[in-house]
Write a protein that holds these residues in place. Structure first.
Motif, PDB file in Angstrom:
ATOM      1  N   ARG A 297       0.836  -1.203   0.000  1.00 54.87           N
ATOM      2  CA  ARG A 297       0.000   0.000   0.000  1.00 54.87           C
ATOM      3  C   ARG A 297       0.869   1.251   0.000  1.00 54.87           C
ATOM      4  O   ARG A 297       0.493   2.261  -0.570  1.00 54.87           O
ATOM      5  CB  ARG A 297      -0.923  -0.009   1.222  1.00 54.87           C
ATOM      6  CG  ARG A 297      -1.842   1.184   1.265  1.00 54.87           C
ATOM      7  CD  ARG A 297      -2.866   1.057   2.344  1.00 54.87           C
ATOM      8  NE  ARG A 297      -3.624   2.294   2.449  1.00 54.87           N
ATOM      9  CZ  ARG A 297      -4.272   2.661   3.506  1.00 54.87           C
ATOM     10  NH1 ARG A 297      -4.298   1.886   4.566  1.00 54.87           N
ATOM     11  NH2 ARG A 297      -4.925   3.794   3.536  1.00 54.87           N
ATOM     12  N   ASN A 298       2.008   1.192   0.695  1.00 54.20           N
ATOM     13  CA  ASN A 298       2.951   2.303   0.791  1.00 54.20           C
ATOM     14  C   ASN A 298       2.221   3.615   1.100  1.00 54.20           C
ATOM     15  O   ASN A 298       2.419   4.627   0.438  1.00 54.20           O
ATOM     16  CB  ASN A 298       3.797   2.427  -0.474  1.00 54.20           C
ATOM     17  CG  ASN A 298       5.020   3.292  -0.251  1.00 54.20           C
ATOM     18  OD1 ASN A 298       5.407   3.574   0.877  1.00 54.20           O
ATOM     19  ND2 ASN A 298       5.626   3.729  -1.333  1.00 54.20           N
ATOM     20  N   LYS A 299       1.417   3.564   2.116  1.00 49.76           N
ATOM     21  CA  LYS A 299       0.567   4.689   2.510  1.00 49.76           C
ATOM     22  C   LYS A 299       1.331   5.989   2.727  1.00 49.76           C
ATOM     23  O   LYS A 299       0.832   7.062   2.421  1.00 49.76           O
ATOM     24  CB  LYS A 299      -0.189   4.303   3.787  1.00 49.76           C
ATOM     25  CG  LYS A 299      -1.091   5.375   4.328  1.00 49.76           C
ATOM     26  CD  LYS A 299      -1.829   4.868   5.557  1.00 49.76           C
ATOM     27  CE  LYS A 299      -2.746   5.916   6.086  1.00 49.76           C
ATOM     28  NZ  LYS A 299      -2.184   6.658   7.177  1.00 49.76           N
ATOM     29  N   CYS A 300       2.546   5.904   3.262  1.00 48.12           N
ATOM     30  CA  CYS A 300       3.297   7.122   3.579  1.00 48.12           C
ATOM     31  C   CYS A 300       4.383   7.429   2.547  1.00 48.12           C
ATOM     32  O   CYS A 300       5.247   8.280   2.776  1.00 48.12           O
ATOM     33  CB  CYS A 300       3.891   7.009   4.981  1.00 48.12           C
ATOM     34  SG  CYS A 300       2.590   6.876   6.234  1.00 48.12           S
ATOM     35  N   GLU A 301       4.322   6.722   1.410  1.00 42.94           N
ATOM     36  CA  GLU A 301       5.205   6.960   0.271  1.00 42.94           C
ATOM     37  C   GLU A 301       6.686   6.864   0.622  1.00 42.94           C
ATOM     38  O   GLU A 301       7.497   7.731   0.288  1.00 42.94           O
ATOM     39  CB  GLU A 301       4.869   8.292  -0.387  1.00 42.94           C
ATOM     40  CG  GLU A 301       3.441   8.324  -0.889  1.00 42.94           C
ATOM     41  CD  GLU A 301       3.076   9.591  -1.632  1.00 42.94           C
ATOM     42  OE1 GLU A 301       3.961  10.407  -1.926  1.00 42.94           O
ATOM     43  OE2 GLU A 301       1.894   9.739  -1.928  1.00 42.94           O
TER      44      GLU A 301
ATOM     45  N   SER B 231       9.160  -0.535   1.429  1.00 44.20           N
ATOM     46  CA  SER B 231       8.071  -0.986   2.302  1.00 44.20           C
ATOM     47  C   SER B 231       8.485  -2.274   2.992  1.00 44.20           C
ATOM     48  O   SER B 231       8.761  -3.282   2.332  1.00 44.20           O
ATOM     49  CB  SER B 231       6.796  -1.242   1.499  1.00 44.20           C
ATOM     50  OG  SER B 231       6.344  -0.049   0.899  1.00 44.20           O
TER      51      SER B 231
ATOM     52  N   PHE C 143       4.398   1.303   7.698  1.00 42.50           N
ATOM     53  CA  PHE C 143       4.413   2.591   7.002  1.00 42.50           C
ATOM     54  C   PHE C 143       5.282   3.534   7.822  1.00 42.50           C
ATOM     55  O   PHE C 143       4.916   3.914   8.925  1.00 42.50           O
ATOM     56  CB  PHE C 143       3.001   3.169   6.873  1.00 42.50           C
ATOM     57  CG  PHE C 143       1.998   2.227   6.255  1.00 42.50           C
ATOM     58  CD1 PHE C 143       2.207   1.674   5.010  1.00 42.50           C
ATOM     59  CD2 PHE C 143       0.843   1.888   6.932  1.00 42.50           C
ATOM     60  CE1 PHE C 143       1.283   0.813   4.433  1.00 42.50           C
ATOM     61  CE2 PHE C 143      -0.097   1.034   6.375  1.00 42.50           C
ATOM     62  CZ  PHE C 143       0.129   0.493   5.120  1.00 42.50           C
TER      63      PHE C 143
ATOM     64  N   CYS D  52       5.520   8.788   8.329  1.00 40.42           N
ATOM     65  CA  CYS D  52       4.226   9.292   7.873  1.00 40.42           C
ATOM     66  C   CYS D  52       4.074  10.784   8.208  1.00 40.42           C
ATOM     67  O   CYS D  52       4.437  11.206   9.309  1.00 40.42           O
ATOM     68  CB  CYS D  52       3.093   8.500   8.516  1.00 40.42           C
ATOM     69  SG  CYS D  52       3.076   6.759   8.025  1.00 40.42           S
TER      70      CYS D  52
ATOM     71  N   GLU E  19       2.996   3.780  11.144  1.00 41.54           N
ATOM     72  CA  GLU E  19       1.698   3.120  11.140  1.00 41.54           C
ATOM     73  C   GLU E  19       1.882   1.701  10.629  1.00 41.54           C
ATOM     74  O   GLU E  19       2.875   1.400   9.963  1.00 41.54           O
ATOM     75  CB  GLU E  19       0.699   3.873  10.258  1.00 41.54           C
ATOM     76  CG  GLU E  19       0.357   5.252  10.764  1.00 41.54           C
ATOM     77  CD  GLU E  19      -0.702   5.954   9.930  1.00 41.54           C
ATOM     78  OE1 GLU E  19      -1.365   5.295   9.096  1.00 41.54           O
ATOM     79  OE2 GLU E  19      -0.863   7.166  10.115  1.00 41.54           O
TER      80      GLU E  19
ATOM     81  N   GLY F  83      -0.156  -1.551   8.600  1.00 41.38           N
ATOM     82  CA  GLY F  83      -1.291  -2.031   7.831  1.00 41.38           C
ATOM     83  C   GLY F  83      -1.386  -3.541   7.943  1.00 41.38           C
ATOM     84  O   GLY F  83      -0.367  -4.231   8.027  1.00 41.38           O
TER      85      GLY F  83
END
Length: 159
Positions: free
Chosen positions: A54-58, A62, A136, A139, A146, A148
């Motif tokens: 997902r790499n939510k925090c770019e 990951s 993550f 962030c 975080e 996931g």
């Protein structure tokens, strides 16, 4: 009473200046492409493994940790350090490069297959949960961490 005030002020200052990094558990990690839900997994057998992070925090990379659990996990099962306390087996950590970055050697990128372990007589044939915790890092806005969670049921068969 005065010492409590100093302690609270110190805690606020530590948080504000980054020495305490907050973290949160989010309910959704990436997508487990394979194994698919309900896949047969026999001890000693290699099964296909593919995960879209997902790499939510770019982040540039990951970090994922892959587990087998005997019950469907929830975010409450994830510890503050981003692990499960109760699991049947851990395949270990893998690092997914993002944005065209080169793969790292430690931890390695996820392999295309994973070998199902022989879990012994204490784990009967039946449903297990192939579960991944994705970390993550850094962030926004304060660099917190975080986690996931992704999971899919598989059918385990002992040898």
């Amino acid at each position: 009473m005065l010492s409590k005030s100093f302690a609270i002020t110190g805690l606020f200052a530590a948080f504000a200046f980054g020495s305490i990094v907050p973290r949160a558990i989010v309910s959704s990690g990436g997508t487990i492409v394979s194994p698919t839900s309900g896949s047969d997994a026999t001890a000693g057998q290699s099964i296909p493994f593919h995960y879209f992070d997902r790499n939510k925090c770019e982040s540039g990379y990951s970090l994922i940790t892959v587990y087998l659990l005997d019950a469907a996990p929830t975010t409450l099962d994830v510890t503050d350090s981003g692990t499960f306390t109760n699991f049947v087996f851990s395949f270990g950590n893998f690092l997914i490069p993002n944005f065209g970055l080169p793969p790292m050697t430690s931890p390695t990128p996820p392999p295309p297959t994973l070998t199902i372990p022989d879990l012994g007589p204490s784990v009967p044939d039946g449903e297990l949960f192939f579960s991944i915790i994705e970390t993550f890092r850094d962030c926004p806005p304060d660099g917190h961490i975080e986690f996931g969670l992704s999971s899919t049921p598989i059918e385990y068969h002992a040898v």
